[in-house]
Design an enzyme around this catalytic site. Sequence first.
Site, PDB file in Angstrom:
ATOM      1  N   LYS A 129       0.700  -1.266   0.209  1.00  0.00           N
ATOM      2  CA  LYS A 129      -0.065   0.092  -0.041  1.00  0.00           C
ATOM      3  C   LYS A 129       0.934   1.210  -0.018  1.00  0.00           C
ATOM      4  CE  LYS A 129      -2.985   0.743   3.803  1.00  0.00           C
ATOM      5  NZ  LYS A 129      -2.728   1.795   4.284  1.00  0.00           N
ATOM      6  N   SER A 130       1.854   1.131   0.799  1.00  0.00           N
ATOM      7  CA  SER A 130       2.857   2.378   0.955  1.00  0.00           C
ATOM      8  C   SER A 130       3.379   2.837  -0.532  1.00  0.00           C
ATOM      9  CB  SER A 130       3.576   2.523   1.880  1.00  0.00           C
ATOM     10  OG  SER A 130       3.345   2.355   3.241  1.00  0.00           O
TER      11      SER A 130
ATOM     12  N   ARG B 197       2.785   5.961  -3.334  1.00  0.00           N
ATOM     13  CA  ARG B 197       4.030   6.657  -3.689  1.00  0.00           C
ATOM     14  C   ARG B 197       4.325   6.557  -5.327  1.00  0.00           C
ATOM     15  NH1 ARG B 197       4.137   5.780   1.499  1.00  0.00           N
ATOM     16  NH2 ARG B 197       5.251   6.840   3.045  1.00  0.00           N
TER      17      ARG B 197
ATOM     18  N   ASP C 133       1.873  -1.103  11.935  1.00  0.00           N
ATOM     19  CA  ASP C 133       0.569  -1.570  11.344  1.00  0.00           C
ATOM     20  C   ASP C 133       0.162  -3.014  11.968  1.00  0.00           C
ATOM     21  OD1 ASP C 133       0.051   0.646  10.107  1.00  0.00           O
ATOM     22  OD2 ASP C 133       0.934   0.296   8.417  1.00  0.00           O
TER      23      ASP C 133
ATOM     24  N   ARG D  69      -6.495   1.775  17.710  1.00  0.00           N
ATOM     25  CA  ARG D  69      -6.198   0.441  17.563  1.00  0.00           C
ATOM     26  C   ARG D  69      -5.827  -0.189  19.067  1.00  0.00           C
ATOM     27  NH1 ARG D  69      -3.322   0.155  11.879  1.00  0.00           N
ATOM     28  NH2 ARG D  69      -4.928   0.088  10.504  1.00  0.00           N
TER      29      ARG D  69
ATOM     30  N   ARG E 274      -7.519  -3.330   9.386  1.00  0.00           N
ATOM     31  CA  ARG E 274      -6.587  -4.203  10.297  1.00  0.00           C
ATOM     32  C   ARG E 274      -7.260  -5.076  11.395  1.00  0.00           C
ATOM     33  NH1 ARG E 274      -2.437  -3.565   6.729  1.00  0.00           N
ATOM     34  NH2 ARG E 274      -1.635  -1.394   6.084  1.00  0.00           N
TER      35      ARG E 274
HETATM   36  C1  S3P Z   1       2.448   4.845   6.138  1.00  0.00           C
HETATM   37  C2  S3P Z   1       2.893   5.015   7.439  1.00  0.00           C
HETATM   38  C3  S3P Z   1       2.217   4.765   8.750  1.00  0.00           C
HETATM   39  C4  S3P Z   1       1.344   3.492   8.675  1.00  0.00           C
HETATM   40  C5  S3P Z   1       0.477   3.707   7.488  1.00  0.00           C
HETATM   41  C6  S3P Z   1       1.210   3.988   5.903  1.00  0.00           C
HETATM   42  C7  S3P Z   1       3.043   5.351   5.031  1.00  0.00           C
HETATM   43  O1  S3P Z   1       1.543   5.829   9.275  1.00  0.00           O
HETATM   44  O2  S3P Z   1       0.422   3.411   9.774  1.00  0.00           O
HETATM   45  O3  S3P Z   1      -0.290   2.574   7.412  1.00  0.00           O
HETATM   46  O4  S3P Z   1       2.614   4.732   3.942  1.00  0.00           O
HETATM   47  O5  S3P Z   1       3.660   6.224   5.147  1.00  0.00           O
HETATM   48  P1  S3P Z   1       2.479   6.729  10.353  1.00  0.00           P
HETATM   49  O6  S3P Z   1       3.428   7.680   9.363  1.00  0.00           O
HETATM   50  O7  S3P Z   1       1.437   7.893  10.754  1.00  0.00           O
HETATM   51  O8  S3P Z   1       2.958   6.178  11.411  1.00  0.00           O
END
Ligand code: S3P
Length: 454
Positions: A28-29, A33, A327, A358, A403
């Site tokens: 996902k991250s 991007r 996560d 959470r 989640r």
């Molecule tokens: C993410 C950063 C995390 C994570 C989120 C995805 C990202 O959040 O919990 O699911 O893609 O940069 P935080 O940066 O607020 O910790």
Amino acid sequence: MASGGAPQPLISRKSGPLRGSALGPGDKSISHRALILGGLAVGESRIEGLLEGEDVLRTADAMRAFGADIERLGAGSWRVRGVGVGALAEPEDVIDFGNSGTGVRLVMGLAATHPVSATFTGDASLRRRPMARVLDPLSLFGAQSMGRSGGRLPLTMRGSRAPMPVEYETPMASAQVKSAVLLAGLNTPGDTVVIERESTRDHSERMLRAFGAAISTEVTPEGKWMIRLCGQPELTPQSVTVARDPSSAAFPTAAAVLVEGSELLLPAIGANPTRFGFYETLREMGASVDIENHREEGGEPVVDVRARFSALKGIETPPERAPSMIDEYPILAVVAAFAEGTSIFHGVSELRVKETDRIAATAKGLAACGVSVEEKPDTLIVHGAGPQGVPGGGTVAAELDHRIAMSFAMLGLAAQNPVTIDDGAPIATSFPGFTELMRGLGADLAMETVDGSK
Ligand code: S3P
């Protein structure tokens, strides 16, 4: 739909051995991007393995609203034609990010240093989440914003016409905040610097480098991480292959460890060290989790994970480990519920501002399933049932959190009595096809409509 649609209860029952190979969704991250940087690079970028979950599709829509041309060519295969750094168009309408905190925070970073106005909103969960953590540093670049109290959505941002470079130390460990500042730095002359006390996921840095930006990371004499981006680069389009998401793969991995007789292979999982804490912790708990076939794809380390049913012992995890598995705590707490002995997870207060609180949601869900659990502001303590087994039998509130829903679906597969999750619909934000994939491996999981029909 994760937001707004009728709830879709999910029932999870004790299952026979899980067997096979689980091809989980793209990260996902990295997917967010890839769309964002592809949307900025002039020319055509290709993305393979994009996560086609609701969160990421919202980011695709947002980048279209800012002028990028984005097209789906086939399953996971996308073409993006970017507008160029400094050339974002002004969106014609409100941008709705649904459930996605990452999407909205990163795109607000971009918008902050372009001379455009944009209005952002999201679902009930996202409208409750704090945005001041990104708005504060973005205001240092000269962006102005007006939202609800606490900077909550909906909010309108007017990007700076003459952005000033910023040096910013993040007050909390957050890759979203770091990334919002770096993305704002793209259209800012001079160097933008972000300082982190603990290193968080570095996908933004890796991908900015891959797209041609000058970006460096150094550890300061005080042990902090200093990331420096040289502004106004010309980004060059790229072909990005997205690794499979280690956070999504955590659910079938946990199920393999918990369900008697199971063995699952999870191929091509992203193994970025800033994301891999869950797998290390599982191994320390005594889980049979083998990490095989180390390689690199698209600038990110990738491995195959083989997980087998295992006897587990409780564990204490330090706060420094939190960013690398931020996560994964809900599913880790579920694993801890089956272990022998107590598990103590320190330094987890950031969980309180995720899609839901959470810590509270996990504690409530575990208690509903007969597990003894203690909740502190910054710590979660789970008293594992060990060989006695986890009773299950409860109904768990997902609270619009994918989640939480998936974690308790995994608990039900190994508990003595079926577990009901009140709404499995949010799972589609990060793991489309989750129920079908798990059923294919042997899980007794059923989505039911509110009238009880399947
Ligand atoms: C993410 C950063 C995390 C994570 C989120 C995805 C990202 O959040 O919990 O699911 O893609 O940069 P935080 O940066 O607020 O910790």
